[in-house]
Design a protein around this motif. Sequence first.
Motif: not given
Length: 739
Positions: A473-481
Amino acid sequence: VFIWLYSGSEFLLTFSSRPFAVCMFRTECQDRHFWLLVKSSFLGSEFRLDAEDSNGVHSLLGQHAVECGYNIVLDSRGDLVLRASYLACHVENQNDAEFRLLVWFINRDSTDEERGYPLLLTCLLQQPWSPREMVCEENYMEVKSIVIPGTNLTLSAQGSEAGLREWRVVFRLPHQETGAMKEETVPVQMAHLLGYHVNTTQSRILLRCAYGSRLSYTVQARRIQITAVKMRCVLRQVSWRLSSSLGKARLEGSHVVWSFPQVFSALVQPPFGNRGVRVGIENHFLSDCLANQRGYQVLERGGTVEIQVPFGAEGGLLKSHVNNNQYSQSYFIDLFYLHQWQDAQWTLTQQRTFRPLYLVQLPRTPVLINNTVPAEGVFSLILGAFPHDVSLVNITVGGHPVAWVEADGLGLKLSHVPFPNGTHGYLLEVPFPHPVVSQKVRIAGKSYRKYTLSVVFSFIISPQAQLYHHTATVESDVQDVVLPSVEARCTQRGVQLLLHYGNIDWQWEVYVGGLRLDWELVELGGYTVSAQVDHLSMEVPLYSPGMTYEVRPGRHHNFPGDGGVLHLQHLPDCVFPVRELLVCLPDGEMVVLIDMSSVVPPVDPKWVTLLDPACGPLFTDGTQALFSFNVDSCGTMKVVSWTCSHLDINKCFKCSYNLIASLEFDCRDPFLIPVGCVHPANGTRTLGIYQPHSLPPLPHASHSRKSRTPRSARARKRPFWIGQSDSLARLALELTGDF
């Protein structure tokens, strides 16, 4: 019939009757050894190796093979390997420089027929002999040396029993109780019976014995177990000393480590001069450049030499295992090293050691390399490293298995990744917007979107066809909101809003002044709503439900909206000039603003009162008068309650009608303006605001009080009404009449 083929230092064999057999054998001349390999697929149900010399055929089995200098093993791949000393028994030796060995490989094939394959191995000595050379093989120790200068020893022919008959051998070993060295003398024939091979060649004296032979002993040196033999020939003044390290490999971090003493005290007469160590794999020396490239290291620490090899490094063999879905690996490496030194007795001693190192079924969780670059919007994962016996079958994403051949068509990218050390891994690439990737929006400080990919890799382990599943399981946070936002502008009719959805895939509910926006509110408030692809356009009329007002100089209002958990505020205030106004407050308070500018003849607003002459205006400016009073004061009258039907089916409630009497500016010639509010008898009162010019004219009703009213004033006899609905206001007027 067979023909010998020569290629460099290798002699290969082909058969006129069975040419297919040639590819099953490999032969090499290595340093000081013959080397022969027979492919596992050619071994058959039974097999053996024999050596042939002028005295006949000799079986290379058991103790005889050990004492004669033969090491026969099945390697980690299942191939048969023979390593034989140049000075082994049954070898034709010409001047200690050219050596020939005839070996027979005999097996039973699928028809249970026994077949024999002769292989003639011929090798030349490529590097001159050193004064003293020792070999620590897997199953025996060997030392061969020239005659010590000054002994005047004349060597007999190789294998001459007459030349050896008079020899006496003295063994030196520690006493079991005192530890002091004691001596035991035996004839050379007895030494042979004890498992010691003593022989001579044209220029050398040879001793060979198995590990653990009688009259040998074991010592501990720097926590490393060493087998040693000390002996000398009484008549010939020749001494032999043999020592070999028996230490096993261990795993330290990610390296396989094997240690041995830098100096074997039993072999050295001080002063000691180290001449270095060379390392090789499968009997082949590695250059310093190649050893560094593979990560091999030779370290000296406090009198101990450590050889470190990365687990799984090229040159070794990895094997996979699965037990209860726990993945493990075994690692085998056939290590070979040469240690050289000089001391007071020997100008050069060379010690060659063959040490196969095994690390069996170590748990080795595959490594997941996350090369994801959030700005690129694609998960990029590499899972490895696996040996050749592991193959990817499929992956499971979103609860659905996906075969390799199906991945491309589903927008997933699967590919094979080879590594320099011979292992491999698998690359998986999945775009962030893919349906198998879950998204979660965080709204705290800087808003961002968390993308999560869960995948199960399924492998098959050969040749047992075991299945292994690895979950990652991998996660990635992106400030694309992009959050929902509101644009607002003021119009003559009210406020026009553009509600931009943003890019958050949520089911939003829009609230206007605390009221949820639905079609009932749209119809009740007279909203104009238009839904577009990326926004909602809405016009909110002045004084409609959901509006919030503030009384300020200039009389304007603002409009705060509420969108789900996001409070969309800081909208611009809208200023609307107000000439006439009726406000029904929830607490029973009423606010009335009347405009006297069109009355003829002109009337001073400060003389206008309610039915109770004591209730005058709170504020006047020459044309307007502002009144504020409670429905229970200033002559306010209430109409008796009646039952009415609500528009909703199967719902009924009682309503009461409160009527405020007309405003008078002259008791003798009154100017009447009826105003009133409608409130439900039960339930919470709500705020209502109304401007009279937007209300359609009501039917005329006769006055209950006769009065003389000017023509111009008669035009003003249009009442103010505010309440639950226009129909109630009209009904109230018809019931009460115009007073």
